[in-house]
Scaffold this motif. Structure first.
Motif, PDB file in Angstrom:
ATOM      1  N   UNK A 541     -10.913  42.429  66.817  1.00 37.97           N
ATOM      2  CA  UNK A 541     -10.780  43.931  66.424  1.00 37.97           C
ATOM      3  C   UNK A 541     -11.777  44.383  65.415  1.00 37.97           C
ATOM      4  N   UNK A 542     -11.994  43.511  64.570  1.00 42.03           N
ATOM      5  CA  UNK A 542     -12.874  43.810  63.361  1.00 42.03           C
ATOM      6  C   UNK A 542     -14.349  43.908  63.696  1.00 42.03           C
ATOM      7  N   UNK A 543     -14.644  42.736  64.513  1.00 46.23           N
ATOM      8  CA  UNK A 543     -16.142  42.664  65.279  1.00 46.23           C
ATOM      9  C   UNK A 543     -16.264  44.143  66.157  1.00 46.23           C
ATOM     10  N   UNK A 544     -15.130  44.534  66.845  1.00 55.86           N
ATOM     11  CA  UNK A 544     -15.159  45.524  67.791  1.00 55.86           C
ATOM     12  C   UNK A 544     -15.657  46.833  66.785  1.00 55.86           C
ATOM     13  N   UNK A 582      -0.397  30.460  55.383  1.00 54.89           N
ATOM     14  CA  UNK A 582      -1.147  31.648  56.384  1.00 54.89           C
ATOM     15  C   UNK A 582      -2.002  32.496  55.408  1.00 54.89           C
ATOM     16  N   UNK A 583      -1.719  32.937  54.301  1.00 52.18           N
ATOM     17  CA  UNK A 583      -2.647  34.002  53.720  1.00 52.18           C
ATOM     18  C   UNK A 583      -4.098  33.222  53.541  1.00 52.18           C
ATOM     19  N   UNK A 584      -4.395  32.110  53.459  1.00 55.55           N
ATOM     20  CA  UNK A 584      -5.832  31.448  53.156  1.00 55.55           C
ATOM     21  C   UNK A 584      -6.419  31.557  54.379  1.00 55.55           C
ATOM     22  N   UNK A 585      -5.655  31.615  55.740  1.00 56.62           N
ATOM     23  CA  UNK A 585      -6.312  31.742  56.816  1.00 56.62           C
ATOM     24  C   UNK A 585      -7.115  33.200  56.843  1.00 56.62           C
ATOM     25  N   UNK A 586      -6.572  34.077  56.391  1.00 51.04           N
ATOM     26  CA  UNK A 586      -7.091  35.661  56.501  1.00 51.04           C
ATOM     27  C   UNK A 586      -7.427  36.255  55.208  1.00 51.04           C
ATOM     28  N   UNK A 587      -7.248  35.829  54.192  1.00 51.38           N
ATOM     29  CA  UNK A 587      -7.657  36.739  52.833  1.00 51.38           C
ATOM     30  C   UNK A 587      -8.940  36.237  52.768  1.00 51.38           C
ATOM     31  N   UNK A 588      -9.773  37.437  52.494  1.00 49.62           N
ATOM     32  CA  UNK A 588     -11.113  37.441  51.990  1.00 49.62           C
ATOM     33  C   UNK A 588     -11.877  36.590  53.149  1.00 49.62           C
ATOM     34  N   UNK A 589     -11.463  36.419  54.120  1.00 47.95           N
ATOM     35  CA  UNK A 589     -12.389  35.588  55.287  1.00 47.95           C
ATOM     36  C   UNK A 589     -12.930  36.399  56.226  1.00 47.95           C
ATOM     37  N   UNK A 590     -13.048  37.676  56.083  1.00 43.45           N
ATOM     38  CA  UNK A 590     -13.595  38.799  57.042  1.00 43.45           C
ATOM     39  C   UNK A 590     -14.365  39.768  56.201  1.00 43.45           C
ATOM     40  N   UNK A 591     -15.603  40.066  56.795  1.00 37.64           N
ATOM     41  CA  UNK A 591     -16.519  41.157  56.078  1.00 37.64           C
ATOM     42  C   UNK A 591     -15.618  42.247  55.298  1.00 37.64           C
ATOM     43  N   UNK A 592     -16.287  42.520  53.956  1.00 36.09           N
ATOM     44  CA  UNK A 592     -15.520  43.570  53.086  1.00 36.09           C
ATOM     45  C   UNK A 592     -15.521  44.833  53.938  1.00 36.09           C
ATOM     46  N   UNK A 593     -14.110  45.307  54.005  1.00 38.14           N
ATOM     47  CA  UNK A 593     -13.629  46.422  54.333  1.00 38.14           C
ATOM     48  C   UNK A 593     -12.947  46.417  55.773  1.00 38.14           C
ATOM     49  N   UNK A 594     -13.108  45.175  56.487  1.00 35.23           N
ATOM     50  CA  UNK A 594     -12.511  45.067  57.820  1.00 35.23           C
ATOM     51  C   UNK A 594     -11.192  44.684  57.868  1.00 35.23           C
ATOM     52  N   UNK A 595     -10.788  43.949  56.733  1.00 37.90           N
ATOM     53  CA  UNK A 595      -9.466  43.337  56.695  1.00 37.90           C
ATOM     54  C   UNK A 595      -8.680  43.529  55.425  1.00 37.90           C
ATOM     55  N   UNK A 596      -7.451  43.918  55.242  1.00 40.43           N
ATOM     56  CA  UNK A 596      -7.013  43.994  53.912  1.00 40.43           C
ATOM     57  C   UNK A 596      -5.551  43.211  54.010  1.00 40.43           C
ATOM     58  N   UNK A 701      -7.784  45.216  48.694  1.00 42.26           N
ATOM     59  CA  UNK A 701      -7.832  46.490  48.058  1.00 42.26           C
ATOM     60  C   UNK A 701      -8.768  46.366  46.655  1.00 42.26           C
ATOM     61  N   UNK A 702      -8.390  45.353  45.886  1.00 39.62           N
ATOM     62  CA  UNK A 702      -9.125  45.420  44.527  1.00 39.62           C
ATOM     63  C   UNK A 702     -10.722  45.114  44.840  1.00 39.62           C
ATOM     64  N   UNK A 703     -11.048  44.562  45.784  1.00 38.88           N
ATOM     65  CA  UNK A 703     -12.531  44.482  46.158  1.00 38.88           C
ATOM     66  C   UNK A 703     -13.396  45.710  46.567  1.00 38.88           C
ATOM     67  N   UNK A 704     -12.394  46.676  47.056  1.00 39.47           N
ATOM     68  CA  UNK A 704     -12.696  48.096  47.528  1.00 39.47           C
ATOM     69  C   UNK A 704     -12.920  49.106  46.146  1.00 39.47           C
ATOM     70  N   UNK A 705     -12.452  48.452  45.115  1.00 37.93           N
ATOM     71  CA  UNK A 705     -12.465  49.539  43.864  1.00 37.93           C
ATOM     72  C   UNK A 705     -14.276  49.240  43.351  1.00 37.93           C
ATOM     73  N   UNK A 706     -14.599  50.367  42.704  1.00 33.69           N
ATOM     74  CA  UNK A 706     -15.998  50.289  42.015  1.00 33.69           C
ATOM     75  C   UNK A 706     -16.017  49.040  41.303  1.00 33.69           C
ATOM     76  N   UNK A 707     -16.987  48.237  41.046  1.00 30.44           N
ATOM     77  CA  UNK A 707     -17.146  46.942  40.122  1.00 30.44           C
ATOM     78  C   UNK A 707     -16.934  47.200  38.886  1.00 30.44           C
TER      79      UNK A 707
END
Length: 801
Positions: A541-544, A582-596, A701-707
């Motif tokens: 779904x993220x790829x799509x 489970x969190x380790x399987x998905x957290x920060x494992x997608x390109x930025x902005x595609x999964x929260x 969500x933290x990653x989507x904030x300005x640096x």
């Protein structure tokens, strides 16, 4: 095929067989002849694409399915070539994504006949066309730099379909996920348009029916009466390893002991067997019959075919392989097109010239020369080209005449997005929780999603793995029809039945439901199950959503995976269910902005987190919520930051009163945060240990904030001295705890080197060493050691000076 004495009970669906005697005699011989000629061109193009990929793709299944897909494109499929993004148009969805070679060949041939006969019917923007020129990009990387690819601005066509290609809605091909996501499109369109729904035509083979998630999805569609769905099955009996996938009459199958007719009819699909899928008259008869069925059940048409028919290699050997580069077999496969061209032409250089396919520039030129032969044949044979193009025009006119519009009380998801804008910091009165009361994270998640569902007039469609009430997602549709959704008899319900305990299919279907952008699919189960089982659907779904930016730019269309009963607080169910992984399987494992991912600890954080996620609109939103009741903390009385700061993703839960805190603690997970606040924090206060305490509510969500804002909220110096405490796995802390000393002192469920046992939540938390007293002792040790580390660092600095 069904026996004369069927063992099946009463069905809403019907079974029909089409053979030579029952094929429609009114279909003229001239019509059949033109389809035959066009198929010969198509088969030649398939051979060309495989040869120059080079030697990549799946020619056999592309060829065996080509005849019935050509019939669809020119006799049934109501689409508007001027606008591939019309959602009132019929959809062609290749669940069998490995047939992408055939899909690209079919769509480019349709584009080509229109370019010749009715060019005004094509969009002016070539990015919305699939041209012959784009076939230069078949299985090529976007960074391809060969001359013709750059000259024609060819599209890089993925090895399996993605929405970067016009008319493709989904990313498919990954082990049966495409069936669920395609049926998700059917659910979404049936709900949005009602009885006027566009038709979703799904292409699959019998091998693609063998994954368990496909059977789950078929059950869901039959149960829900998805009348807008037609499944076209290429029954050629050949996979990569077998030439007898299914049982056929008295011959046992190598893989399964059903045949496609039995499987679809079992799940209450209208089933039409085409005895010879190579016979255009039988194919057209079956497809036209499907349009006349009025019993509100989905329909499957099963075509008996031969994989690799007339290619020179048949069966399993043609599945993912074909003729050697520019071999005699390849040239023989091209005989039909060469005869039509009227000359014996050489359409490829010698093997020496292209260095066995390694000279990309030469290979590209040879491919282009071959494509020009296709173009020449179509331009020369105007009778055929006009015939095919006129049929496309007629189908486009039929689409306009249908005047499909959304139903009167259709959902309006835009209202939910509008409500989310700038609202994370202001919790609605009806969702405000009183300190001292109790609530569950899962329950409050259900309440927040129910609020948004009401705002959007039912845009949130929900399913669970037989856990609707248990995971509290049953409340999401409480303001709408009761019971399970049925497109015919109960269309007002917002709750879907997805085959029972079927996390695999559920994730795929919910991702498909979200794809058109008029709904958000919500699926729920134990986090221990759904994150792993739903991961492929989430990734596709993220790829799509990213790929769609090439043809239809816009925000992503989220779907929600609820990781319920998450973590070790589900202790009564034991380590098989109370899983911190489970969190380790998905957290920060997608390109930025595609999964929260969302990891709240306090039920009051659900509104700000869900609202912030909806405002950001990732492709996937995954909240992790626990099962037990929690006491609503009086944050103000305890000097804690407000729950609304969770919308930042990371926030300082409690600030030290000292200029230089005694230490920094990073918390993640409800079980550890409650243990810290309710027990460890008072004990530390008695010892006058004053800490900066941070909570990680959403890494993404933290990653989507300005640096700059990130560094203000959580400075690098805090990470350099911090100790972490998590209810998840240690790697989920690594970015927040950067020193070896801090990591050495981190607390996490597997710190003692074993899976935890069963018992009440408090008992399992204590076994893990994550209870308040254990945290208190570990923090005291960390703080004491930190003083020594600081002293040594100070001595080193003095020495250096």
């Amino acid at each position: 095929m069904l026996p004369s004495q069927s063992p099946f009970g009463q069905r809403r669906a019907q079974y029909t067989s089409i053979g030579p005697s029952s094929a429609d005699p009114s279909i003229s011989g001239k019509e059949i002849e033109r389809f035959e000629t066009f198929d010969a061109i198509y088969r030649s193009l398939c051979a060309i694409l495989y040869n120059y990929a080079p030697l990549s793709g799946h020619p056999g299944g592309s060829i065996s399915s080509g005849r019935f897909v050509n019939a669809l494109l020119y006799d049934s499929l109501c689409q508007d070539l001027r606008d591939p993004n019309r959602w009132d148009a019929d959809i062609l969805s290749y669940s069998a994504g490995h047939k992408a070679l055939g899909l690209y060949a079919l769509l480019s041939l349709r584009n080509e006949v229109m370019r010749i006969a009715h060019p005004v019917a094509l969009p002016k923007d070539v990015s919305l066309q699939l041209r012959l020129e784009d076939l230069l990009g078949f299985r090529r990387n976007p960074n391809t730099s060969t001359p013709l690819f750059k000259k024609f601005l060819s599209k890089p066509l993925d090895g399996h379909p993605t929405p970067a290609t016009p008319f493709v809605r989904l990313s498919t091909g990954a082990s049966g996920v495409g069936m669920g996501s395609s049926l998700g499109l059917s659910f979404a369109l049936a709900d949005y348009f009602g009885e006027q729904s566009p038709q979703v035509h799904i292409i699959e083979g019998e091998g693609g029916l063998t994954p368990g998630r496909v059977t789950e999805a078929l059950a869901a569609a039959g149960t829900a009466s998805l009348h807008n769905t037609v499944l076209h099955i290429d029954w050629n009996q050949a996979s990569i390893d077998s030439n007898r996938v299914c049982r056929d009459h008295d011959q046992p199958g190598d893989y399964v002991q059903w045949d496609p007719c039995e499987l679809t009819y079992l799940h209450d699909w209208n089933t039409i067997l085409v005895e010879d899928g190579k016979d255009f008259r039988q194919v057209l008869t079956a497809q036209r019959m499907a349009r006349t069925i009025t019993n509100h059940q989905p329909t499957a048409i099963i075509y008996k075919t031969v994989k690799g028919w007339n290619y020179g290699i048949e069966g399993s050997k043609s599945h993912g392989a074909g003729h050697a580069l520019c071999s005699a077999g390849f040239h023989q496969a091209l005989e039909p097109i060469l005869k039509m061209a009227g000359k014996d032409i050489k359409i490829c250089g010698s093997e020496q010239e292209c260095r066995a396919g390694t000279n990309a520039t030469i290979v590209e030129q040879c491919l282009w020369d071959a494509l020009l032969v296709i173009r020449e044949v179509l331009e020369k044979n105007r009778d055929l080209t006009n015939f095919m193009a006129d049929r496309v025009m007629s189908l486009g006119s039929r689409l306009d005449e249908l005047k499909r519009t959304k139903r009167q009380d259709a959902p309006d998801l835009s209202k939910a997005y509008e409500r989310s804008l700038g609202s994370a910091m202001s919790i609605p009165a009806e969702l405000t929780l009183k300190p001292g009361s109790s609530a569950t994270l899962r329950g409050e998640l259900g309440n927040v999603l129910a609020y948004y569902n009401k705002v959007s007039r039912g845009a949130f469609l929900t399913a669970a793995a037989d856990l609707l009430g248990s995971t509290s997602v049953n409340t999401i549709g409480k303001d709408f029809g009761a019971g399970f959704y049925n497109a015919s008899t109960n269309p007002s319900s917002r709750t879907l039945s997805i085959g029972g305990i079927c996390e695999d299919a559920m994730a795929g279907i919910m991702s498909g439901i979200s794809t058109p952008g008029q709904h958000i699919g919500v699926c729920s189960s134990y986090g221990a199950f759904i994150v792993a089982l739903g991961h492929i659907a989430a990734r596709l779904h993220a790829i799509g959503n990213q790929a769609r930016q090439q043809t239809s730019p816009g925000p992503y269309n989220p779907f929600i995976i609820v990781s319920a009963h998450t973590g070790i607080k589900t202790g009564e169910d034991g380590p098989t269910h109370a899983d911190p992984q489970p969190l380790q399987l998905i957290q920060e494992n997608f390109p930025k902005g595609t999964c929260v991912t969302l990891t709240p600890w306090d039920p009051q954080e659900l509104w700000p987190l869900i609202t912030a996620a909806l405002e950001k609109r990732p492709a996937v939103i995954s909240p992790f919520v626990t099962r037990p009741n929690e006491k609503i903390i009086d944050r103000t009385a305890l000097g804690l930051a407000p729950a609304t700061l969770a919308a930042q993703g990371v926030y300082c839960l409690k600030r030290s009163s000292k200029h230089e805190p005694d230490g920094v603690i990073v918390l993640q997970g409800s079980e550890v945060a409650y243990a810290f606040v309710e027990r460890a924090m008072p004990l530390l206060a008695k010892d006058h240990i004053d800490l900066d305490v941070y909570y990680v509510a959403s890494a993404e969500l933290f990653d989507l904030l300005p640096e700059e804002q990130q560094l203000v909220i959580f400075p690098e110096r805090a990470a350099a001295m911090a100790m972490g405490i998590t209810g998840f796995t240690l790697p989920t802390l690594y970015r927040w705890i950067t020193s070896a000393y801090g990591r050495e002192h981190c607390l996490y469920p597997f710190r003692k080197g074993h899976f935890l046992g069963s018992g009440k939540a408090d008992a399992v938390v204590a076994e893990a060493g994550l209870d308040g007293e254990s945290q208190y002792r570990a923090i005291r040790e960390y703080v004491a050691g930190l003083k020594e580390v600081r002293m040594k660092s100070g001595e080193l600095l003095t020495h250096l000076h």
